[in-house]
Structure formats: C-alpha cells, structure tokens
Design an enzyme around this catalytic site. Structure first.
Site, mmCIF file in Angstrom:
data_model
loop_
_atom_site.group_PDB
_atom_site.id
_atom_site.type_symbol
_atom_site.label_atom_id
_atom_site.label_comp_id
_atom_site.label_asym_id
_atom_site.label_seq_id
_atom_site.Cartn_x
_atom_site.Cartn_y
_atom_site.Cartn_z
ATOM 1 C CB SER A 178 44.578 43.660 39.431
ATOM 2 O OG SER A 178 44.878 44.809 38.698
ATOM 3 C CG HIS A 237 43.168 40.549 42.571
ATOM 4 N ND1 HIS A 237 44.241 40.003 41.914
ATOM 5 C CD2 HIS A 237 42.401 41.128 41.611
ATOM 6 C CE1 HIS A 237 44.132 40.230 40.619
ATOM 7 N NE2 HIS A 237 43.029 40.902 40.404
ATOM 8 C CD GLU A 247 46.575 37.263 43.378
ATOM 9 O OE1 GLU A 247 47.516 36.667 42.859
ATOM 10 O OE2 GLU A 247 46.326 38.465 43.124
ATOM 11 C CG ASN A 296 47.762 40.724 37.409
ATOM 12 O OD1 ASN A 296 47.427 39.941 36.526
ATOM 13 N ND2 ASN A 296 46.937 41.620 37.910
#
Ligand SMILES: C/C=C/C(=O)SCCNC(=O)CCNC(=O)[C@H](O)C(C)(C)COP(=O)(O)OP(=O)(O)OC[C@H]1O[C@@H](n2cnc3c(N)ncnc32)[C@H](O)[C@@H]1OP(=O)(O)O
Length: 659
Positions: A123, A144, A156, A195
C-alpha cells in the site's frame, strides 16, 4: 505477455488481502495458487474464501455452481517455489515490511517462469526497491487492492522506475478482467494516490484535536456531514486501525520529511494499544461504549477549509510530480475512499485561492512544514485556475458526465445510471447530471425515444444516495431543495414529448423507483425487487412518489407500497400495474432496447400530444380532453398521418418522420 495469455495466478500471503485477492482471481476464472508460510495460515485463508463465496451465493450475487467452481480453482501451497512454478502472474500480499517482501521475492524469482509478471500489493512501499531484488524489474509493478478486495472496486496499478509499459498494460487489463477499475499511478511515489491523501488528512484531523483547535466530534461532523465523506476522520482511523495509519505516516515521514510527522495523539493511542475497532477502543468506545457517535450539527467551516487545504496540497504534489492526473486522482478517491466528488474537484469547488490563503495563514501561525504550499498549487491559484482548468472551462466540460452515460443506438437515446458499485444510488451530482442529460436528449432531434437503465446487473437504482443525503446534515432547507430538485428532474421525463422506457434489472428502490415511475413504460427482469423503503428510514418518498405512484397503481396499492416499505418482486409489481412486462434475467437489455426502438419508430407528433393530453388530464380531465381534441385536429394535417394511412393501405410498416 498479453492479458489473454494469463491462466494461472499465484497469490503469496493468505491473510486478509491475500485470500481476498485470490477469491477475486478465482471468481474471474483464473487458476489460483494460494501460498502462505504454514499449513494453518494457508488453510485459514482457503476457509475464508469458502465462507465468502458462500455468502455471495446466499445473497444471489453468484450462483451456487459458480461459487463451487471458483473454490475448485484454488489450490493451497506452503512451498514458495512450487507455488509459482506455473504462474503467469504472481500477486504478493505478504506483511507490509520491506525485508519480508524482499526475502519472498528472492525466494521465488528463480522458480517462476521467465515470462511471469510480479505484482506487489503493497500500500505504500517502494516498487522500484522491491523490483531490484529480482532479475525481472521490467516485469514488476504494484497492484494495490483495497480492503476487502471482493467489494472494493479500485486497484491502483503502480509503475516502478524500471517497469515496462507492457507490464502496466497487462496488469491493468488483468484488473479489468477481475471486474475491478484500475487507476494508473505513473510513478512509484510513497502512499501512491489514496493513502497519500487519506493518511495526511487523518494526521491533520489529529493535529486539530491535539492543539485544542477542534474536538473529535467537530472534526468528524465536518468530514462526514460537511464534506460528505463516508466516515469521519477519526471514525476512519478507528476502522482501518490507528496503528496502520501511523505505520504509513512513519514511512511518509521517513521518505518525504517533516510535513508527515505523525501527530503525538495518534502515537499515544498506538502506545496505549487503543488501535480502534479491532481492540474495542480507539477514538470511540466500541466494547463498553456506544461506538461511533457523530453529531450532524457540529460542522465547522474553518475545519472544512483546513481539511480541504491539506488535501489540495497533496493533490498538487501528485499532479506536479506526474504521479497521476486530476481525473485519475478523483477516480481513485471516489472508488477507494468513497469521496463524493474526488479530491481535485472538491478543491476546485472550494477555490484554490482560498485554500492557499488558508495554508499560508496556518504556516505563518505555526511554522509547521505540512502547511508549506506546493509551488504548483500556488501557481494555479495565482492564475485563477483549478486542477481542471479555469472555472469557465469547467463549465464547458459539463457534458463530460461522471455518474451517468449517454449512448445512442439508432434513434434511441440510452441513458445509463452509472454508479454500479453504489447500487446506482442517486447522489446530488448524479441528479444534476441527469437533469442536463434529459434536457440534451429531449432537445436532440435525432433521438426519438429514451431508454433508462442502471449499469451492472444489481440495481436499476437503490434510491437516493443515503450518504449524500446525510452530508446535508440536519439543514431542513437543504432537504427541501433536494426534494424539489429530484421532483423537477424526474418531472422532465414526464414533460418530455418523447416516449421514455425504464429497463429495470435488480433493485429499484426509493428514489430509483420514483425515477422509473416517471417513465412511460417499465420493463423489468424477473429478479428485480422494487419498493419505496423510505418509511424504514423515517422519510417519505420525496422525489414525487407520494403523487406519481398512485397515478399508475391506484391509491390503495400506492399506500400499500409506501406504508409497508417492503420490497416487491417483479411479478407482483406487474400484477399491480406498475410494470408493463417482466422478462427473463438475461433478456432485459435486449427486450428493453427492442421496446424503446419500436417506440422510436412511432409517430412523434402523435406521441407528444398523447403524453401532453394524458399529463394535463391528471390535473383536470376537461383540460386533458380539450388537448386531446385539439391534437386530434392538428394531426389531420400531418405527413405522419398520411404515411400511416398509406402504409396501412399497402400493408407495410410506416416510416414516421414527425412532420
Ligand atoms: C427522496 C429519495 C429518498 C430515497 O431514495 S432514500 C433511500 C432509499 N433506498 C434504500 O433505503 C435502499 C438502501 N440500500 C439497501 O437496502 C441495500 O443496499 C440493497 C438492498 C439495495 C442491497 O443490499 P446488499 O446486496 O447487501 O448490498 P450492499 O452491500 O448493501 O450495497 C452495496 C453497496 O452499495 C451501497 N448502497 C446501496 N444502496 C445505497 C444508497 N441508497 N445510498 C448509498 N449507497 C448505497 C452500499 O452502501 C454498498 O456500498 P459499499 O460496498 O461501499 O459498502
């Protein structure tokens, strides 16, 4: 390697993410090797896949046979080398520690075939660094998934420094085969997109509380009901685990510097073992308390601006460093974080100049690194632009729909409600786009009939977006406006001169049913479930349902549907007169298009007058009859009547032109 050459996928790590990814791959038809370090771990992962597949079958999302077949495609392994021996793609989902991941790649590299692509489900860790321990850095990228992979749409796909374009193309195509939406992250930048934006926001929320600037209640009320985020910032921290957030922050801090220094409030929670939901206590009390309690009326504009400003700065950093463009960022934030508008669009709407001013003021006050404005953000603000260009450019792009689609098939304008992963629920944004789209189709001379459907096979629409509604807080005036906006938008279909067909497949609930009510004809698949569940929420059908439904099914049935708030099957709704036709599940698309096409071939002037006369007749039968008589007279002079009679006489199909 082309995506069509992929048959076998190895998933390394059978934990939460690993078994979820394995399940998604198996559901997409791939042979899956699931591997973990011992029998117990890998068996646990396998059992969880079985449990989840059974749940999907119970909920009728897949058939029992499909669940069984998917499970049959999964084989478990403990030996890493053996598990990758026939893999076309390896997806690694082992613990988020650089050393552990490197060890795993070192162990498998020589055992995997030469053509195999390695994709890491990290991540935030560096893809480039990981790829360099293998002999195939060009065939290495990030993939991801979000938790839980079975439900979350976003993937992702991240390029490392050495990743070949072909690898990116193949893994993106693989994500699509798995029925996911890939978003390309062009550079291996810490935190990637979601994130990188979410975690600093969580940190800022904590800093506001740490510095006694705002309370947890105020911040969460603002995030949820002011910004319309699916959760408050602290609620989200508790949900994902405060330790997980701190772990990502520490990494961002280490790589990117002091702007990402974790707030002590978060660190203290970790030290005290109060990690959120999973430990029973975090910012909210789960075990001994009431859980998450977020007031709707503690929204603070200054807190909202501060969160938006931090978010805009992160977006600017990503765009300026060519990690992703604003469209990709917004897509990722909508699908991965459930933000209603995405981050770049929300920042544009707030005004980049205001947000830059907010950051400058905070920097002057505190000297904190995280408020230093990214150069690109300042440039945009100074030039009066947004991430999506100047504000007038944004207006000219208004037909670039995000939540709906318009497709033209012959003379049918097909309007698709396009939020399949939120059950095509109707957000304020969708309502706005729907309104524009109906105007476009109504004014388009090439369009002779309109077909309305929902994307995917789960819902026509499950009604108003409950989260979007909640973001209005408890402001009654906003509620009134929202109701009027829906009434007016759906009313445009009633007022439209062209015939409108609703093709219903799956759930058609609340506002979705009110939308279908405004079509002229309704056709549904056998599996569809319809209803007005608003009373279950303490609401009433607010988009015309208290008025328009009774016109179709009669007052008694309308009251039954609204007061019981039950879900009715398609057969019953056909009996009640709401549905004109029920067809097999696989036939809905074809049959509804056929119906729309046949109406598109009808006489436009006669159709328009019929709709007008019937509509006026609702209000006043005398007026309706008068329109009917006048229309009848007008039609005598039309070419369409002539064509209709000639076609009848020569036993052929008429070709009406609306003249
Ligand atoms: C004026 C108008 C007023 C109104 O229309 S009020 C709203 C009336 N509608 C409802 O009350 C229906 C609400 N939805 C449901 O009851 C259920 O859903 C369904 C029966 C339709 C389906 O249930 P299941 O198969 O278990 O799926 P799932 O996990 O609940 O839904 C999948 C994702 O779709 C989101 N979603 C569904 N309906 C809505 C909605 N109306 N507003 C916003 N989101 C919705 C969920 O949250 C979830 O999302 P995630 O996967 O991110 O958890």
């Amino acid at each position: 390697m082309d995506v069509d050459d992929i048959n076998s996928i190895t998933v390394l790590g059978a934990g939460n993410m690993g078994h979820g990814i394995a399940e998604v791959a198996a559901l997409a038809g791939y042979t899956v090797n699931l591997r973990d370090i011992n029998e117990e771990f890998v068996q646990k992962g396998y059992d969880q896949i079985e449990w989840s597949l059974n749940k999907l079958a119970e909920k009728d999302r897949i058939s029992d046979d499909d669940a069984e077949a998917a499970l049959d495609r999964v084989t478990t392994f403990v030996d890493a080398g053996e598990s990758v021996a026939d893999a076309d793609v390896v997806i690694e989902a082992v613990p988020e520690k650089m050393d552990i991941k490197k060890e795993v790649y070192e162990a498998i590299d020589e055992h995997a075939p030469e053509h195999t692509i390695f994709a890491t489900n990290t991540s935030s860790l560096s893809i480039t660094e990981l790829s360099e321990v293998t002999d195939r850095p060009k065939q290495f990228c990030g993939m991801h998934f979000f938790n839980p992979p079975v439900r979350m749409q976003l993937v992702e796909v991240i390029s490392g420094e050495h990743t070949a374009d072909e690898t990116m193309d193949t893994i993106e195509a693989l994500a699509e085969q798995m029925d996911k939406t890939p978003v390309r992250v062009r550079k291996d930048s810490p935190g990637f997109i979601v994130n990188r934006i979410l975690v600093p926001l969580m940190n800022e929320a904590a800093w506001m509380v740490q510095n006694d600037y705002a309370t947890v209640a105020e911040v969460d009320s603002t995030a949820k009901y002011g910004l319309g985020h699916p959760m408050g910032s602290f609620e989200l921290a508790d949900q994902v685990g405060i330790d997980v957030g701190v772990h990502v922050l520490e990494y961002l801090h280490e790589v990117l510097g002091d702007a990402y220094r974790p707030c002590p409030l978060l660190e203290e929670k970790v030290e005290e073992g109060e990690l959120g939901k999973k430990t029973g206590t975090g910012f909210y009390e789960y075990e001994d308390g009431d859980g998450v309690q977020i007031p709707t009326d503690e929204v603070r504009e200054d807190v909202e601006r501060r969160l938006l400003a931090l978010m805009a700065n992160e977006v600017a950093g990503l765009v300026a460093n060519d990690v992703a463009d604003p469209e990709s960022i917004d897509k990722a934030m909508k699908l991965g974080a459930g933000y209603p508008d995405g981050s770049a669009k929300a920042a544009d709407e707030a005004g980049l100049d205001t947000l830059v001013e907010t950051l400058d003021d905070l920097h002057e006050e505190t000297g904190e690194e995280r408020y230093v404005v990214v150069d690109y953000l300042r440039e945009l603000a100074e030039e009066g632009e947004g991430f999506y260009g100047a504000s007038d450019e944004q207006e000219s792009e208004e037909h670039d729909f995000e939540t709906i689609r318009i497709e033209h098939e012959g003379s049918v304008g097909h309007l698709v409600i396009n939020r399949p992963h939120q059950m095509n629920s109707i957000s304020p944004e969708l309502l706005g786009e729907l309104s524009t789209a109906i105007d476009l189709l109504a004014d388009d001379d090439e369009v002779r009939a309109i077909l309305l459907t929902g994307a995917g096979d789960r819902a026509f629409s499950a009604g108003a977006d409950v989260m979007g509604m909640a973001s209005g807080g408890s402001d009654p005036l906003r509620g009134v406006e929202l109701s009027k906006k829906g009434q007016e938008t759906f009313g445009k279909l009633v007022a439209c001169d062209k015939p409108v067909v609703a093709g219903i497949d799956g759930y058609c609930l609340g506002g979705g049913m009110e939308l279908a009510t405004c079509a002229d004809l309704r056709i549904a698949s056998e599996r569809s479930k319809l209803g007005q569940p608003e009373h279950n929420l303490g609401l009433i059908p607010g988009w015309g349902g208290t008025q328009r439904l009774a016109r179709i099914v009669g007052e008694g049935r309308a009251k039954e549907i609204i007061f019981t708030a039950e879900r009715f099957d398609a057969e019953t709704m056909e009996r009640y007169g709401f549905l004109n036709q029920v067809v097999g599940n696989d036939e809905l698309h074809e049959k509804s298009m056929e119906l729309a096409q046949s109406l598109a071939g009808g006489p436009p002037i006669a159709q328009a007058f019929t709709k007008r006369a019937m509509r006026k007749g609702w209000e006043n039968q005398e007026a309706g009859l008068e329109i009917e008589a006048q229309a009848f007279g007008h039609l005598m002079t039309t070419d369409d009547l002539n064509e209709g009679i000639m076609a009848f006489a020569s036993d052929r199909d008429p070709e009406f032109e609306g003249k």
